[in-house]
Design a protein around this motif. Structure first.
Motif, short mmCIF file in Angstrom:
data_model
loop_
_atom_site.label_atom_id
_atom_site.label_comp_id
_atom_site.label_asym_id
_atom_site.label_seq_id
_atom_site.Cartn_x
_atom_site.Cartn_y
_atom_site.Cartn_z
N ILE A 101 -9.35 -130.67 30.15
CA ILE A 101 -8.35 -131.70 30.42
C ILE A 101 -8.08 -131.80 31.92
O ILE A 101 -8.06 -132.90 32.50
CB ILE A 101 -7.03 -131.39 29.67
CG1 ILE A 101 -7.22 -131.52 28.16
CG2 ILE A 101 -5.90 -132.31 30.15
CD1 ILE A 101 -7.51 -132.92 27.69
N MET A 102 -7.91 -130.67 32.59
CA MET A 102 -7.65 -130.68 34.03
C MET A 102 -8.85 -131.20 34.81
O MET A 102 -8.69 -131.90 35.82
CB MET A 102 -7.27 -129.27 34.50
CG MET A 102 -5.90 -128.82 34.04
SD MET A 102 -5.29 -127.32 34.87
CE MET A 102 -6.41 -126.11 34.17
N ILE A 105 -8.94 -135.06 34.38
CA ILE A 105 -7.84 -135.71 35.10
C ILE A 105 -8.17 -135.87 36.57
O ILE A 105 -7.98 -136.95 37.16
CB ILE A 105 -6.53 -134.92 34.92
CG1 ILE A 105 -5.99 -135.10 33.50
CG2 ILE A 105 -5.48 -135.36 35.94
CD1 ILE A 105 -4.79 -134.24 33.20
N GLN A 106 -8.68 -134.80 37.21
CA GLN A 106 -8.89 -134.86 38.66
C GLN A 106 -10.24 -135.45 39.07
O GLN A 106 -10.41 -135.83 40.23
CB GLN A 106 -8.74 -133.48 39.28
CG GLN A 106 -9.75 -132.45 38.80
CD GLN A 106 -9.50 -131.09 39.42
OE1 GLN A 106 -9.52 -130.94 40.63
NE2 GLN A 106 -9.22 -130.12 38.58
N ILE A 124 -0.61 -132.94 40.33
CA ILE A 124 -0.59 -133.66 39.06
C ILE A 124 -1.48 -132.97 38.04
O ILE A 124 -1.11 -132.80 36.86
CB ILE A 124 -1.02 -135.13 39.26
CG1 ILE A 124 -0.03 -135.84 40.20
CG2 ILE A 124 -1.13 -135.85 37.93
CD1 ILE A 124 -0.48 -137.24 40.59
N THR A 125 -2.66 -132.55 38.48
CA THR A 125 -3.61 -131.88 37.59
C THR A 125 -3.02 -130.59 37.03
O THR A 125 -3.07 -130.34 35.81
CB THR A 125 -4.91 -131.57 38.33
OG1 THR A 125 -5.50 -132.79 38.80
CG2 THR A 125 -5.89 -130.85 37.42
N ALA A 127 0.15 -129.67 36.88
CA ALA A 127 1.31 -129.95 36.04
C ALA A 127 0.89 -130.40 34.64
O ALA A 127 1.45 -129.94 33.63
CB ALA A 127 2.19 -131.02 36.70
N CYS A 128 -0.10 -131.28 34.57
CA CYS A 128 -0.58 -131.75 33.27
C CYS A 128 -1.17 -130.59 32.46
O CYS A 128 -0.94 -130.48 31.25
CB CYS A 128 -1.62 -132.85 33.45
SG CYS A 128 -0.96 -134.41 34.09
N GLY A 129 -1.93 -129.73 33.12
CA GLY A 129 -2.52 -128.59 32.44
C GLY A 129 -1.46 -127.65 31.89
O GLY A 129 -1.56 -127.19 30.74
N ILE A 131 1.61 -128.38 31.10
CA ILE A 131 2.33 -129.05 30.00
C ILE A 131 1.50 -128.99 28.72
O ILE A 131 2.02 -128.67 27.64
CB ILE A 131 2.66 -130.50 30.38
CG1 ILE A 131 3.71 -130.53 31.50
CG2 ILE A 131 3.15 -131.27 29.16
CD1 ILE A 131 3.95 -131.92 32.08
N VAL A 132 0.22 -129.31 28.83
CA VAL A 132 -0.66 -129.29 27.64
C VAL A 132 -0.73 -127.89 27.05
O VAL A 132 -0.61 -127.71 25.83
CB VAL A 132 -2.07 -129.80 28.01
CG1 VAL A 132 -3.04 -129.57 26.86
CG2 VAL A 132 -2.03 -131.28 28.37
#
Length: 436
Positions: A101-102, A105-106, A124-125, A127-129, A131-132
């Motif tokens: 996922i990370m 995203i990037q 952002i990358t 933070a998303c990782g 959260i997931v």
């Protein structure tokens, strides 16, 4: 007669305490931790001799510290999971899914809006990782705690499901290259802090060790608790500082390869002498991340009410429930933390590889469980330490690194890891039986 009987009862205790026992009592050193340190030294010296001096070199020790970080981070969370009498077999697959996922995203998503190597890409990358990973851990925790499905089954399902979803994200394709700033979390030449800052951190760590011992002594005196002898306090401070400064020294005598150093000099308009420039690596960023995670997790486990609840549940779930502890929500939070730490380990792994691949995290669940058990975490629940698990991770990675240098075949390496895990569980069983 009374005096004689008292002296007869008191004297055998003093006579039976040999110098080693008195030393361990005075310093309050955990014998299991001491045993792990001794085993680690035996492994290091043994591989150093067997590999003709290749193991105990600054290069290998620096690489060993970086390679240990992912399992060490995961092991800190696995301690809490096992202490509550649960298990998590999904962390390797979870790491692989979050890493993918990370990576997507990037590499594929954010460049369309921010361009390549934007200063916000790594934030952002990451933070998303995180959260997931936390959401996945929370989902598994809810199923275990509120639906009554055993953790073994839930996480075994996650072991299969998250690995399959990781493949589905990119249809099995590896995602690379990654954001330049994001790669700092993986170590390497640019992912280390250099000599000066390494020594600064080393000095700060030594001051924290001394301050911690002084604070502990003050608190014991304040509440009239037994105190360690002054010589024992000094011994612990000296040993702690020597270990810290020794690790710093090793990291600062390992230098960048000449090719990388030369490109760095050209990029920064530094004159290149005939003999080249020695640029020390210093402490790697992933090592700092792992140490920070270890400190935070130790604080959670030993200083917060939540940590006391975790160990209470592991010691006696029924009594914890009757005492008013919301055991289900504690279990959910434990697995949420495990998911968060899996995301941290995924970030380190992805940054170190400069790619997100479907094979990431394979067998990590086994190494993590082995590290926690070797570190003194009982599979029966109720006991375990964060520091012990991180030391166990170092033991596991030392075995793997040493066998790699010794050109041991991968199947034999797996056999050794399996044997070590079984022996560790057996020793834990023996230790608990004698403690009763």
């Amino acid at each position: 007669m009374t005096d004689t009987s008292h002296s007869t009862i008191a004297s055998p205790g003093k006579v039976e305490q040999n110098p080693l026992t008195r030393f361990l009592r005075a310093t309050e050193i955990d014998t299991r931790m001491l045993g792990m340190v001794a085993a680690l030294l035996i492994i290091w010296v043994g591989f150093h001799i067997y590999t003709d001096g290749l193991f105990l070199t600054p290069r290998n020790l620096w690489n060993l510290s970086v390679q240990t970080c992912e399992i060490a981070v995961l092991a800190t969370g696995m301690v809490l999971v096992i202490v509550t009498r649960n298990i998590d077999l999904s962390i390797g697959s979870m790491l692989g899914f979050v890493a993918m996922i990370m990576g997507v995203i990037q590499v594929k998503f954010l460049p369309q809006y921010l361009g390549f190597d934007n200063s916000f890409t790594w934030v952002i990358t990451l933070a998303c990782g995180l959260i997931v990973g936390t959401l996945i851990g929370t989902l598994q925790g809810v199923i275990i705690a509120f639906m009554g499905v055993p953790s073994f089954i839930v996480t075994l399902g996650g072991f299969l499901a998250w690995r399959g979803l990781a493949w589905y994200v990119t249809s099995g394709q590896t995602v690379a290259p990654l954001d330049t700033t994001f790669r700092i979390m993986g170590g390497g030449a640019e992912g280390s802090i250099g000599s000066v800052w390494s020594w600064v951190i080393g000095v700060i760590a030594c001051l924290m060790i001394i301050a911690g011992l002084a604070s502990s002594r003050h608190q014991r005196k304040r509440f009239n608790f037994p105190q360690r002898p002054l010589w024992a306090e000094i011994f612990l401070a000296v040993v702690g500082c020597v270990l810290v400064l020794g690790a710093i020294w090793v990291s600062t005598v390992y230098y960048w390869p000449l090719g990388i150093a030369k490109r760095y000099a050209q990029a920064h308009n530094i004159a290149w002498p005939d003999g080249g420039i020695d640029i020390p690596y210093g402490i790697a960023v992933p090592v700092l991340i792992a140490i920070l995670v270890g400190i935070v997790m130790t604080f959670i486990a030993t200083r917060l009410r939540f940590g006391r609840y975790v160990f209470a549940i592991g010691g006696n779930p029924e009594a914890a429930e009757l005492a008013g502890i919301k055991t289900r929500w504690v279990t959910v939070r434990v697995f949420a933390i495990m998911g968060l730490l899996a995301a941290v380990a995924a970030a380190i792994s992805t940054a170190r590889l400069n790619a997100a691949a479907n094979s990431q995290g394979t067998t990590y669940e086994l190494y993590t469980i082995a590290a926690a058990v070797i570190g003194g975490t009982s599979l029966a629940g109720g006991t375990g330490t964060i520091a012990g698990a991180m030391l166990g991770a170092l033991v596991m990675q030392s075995l793997q690194s040493g066998m790699g240098l010794a050109n041991v075949d991968t199947p034999i390496q797996n056999v050794v890891v399996g044997v070590v895990l079984v022996v560790a569980v057996w020793l834990d069983t023996v230790y608990r039986a004698r403690a009763k």
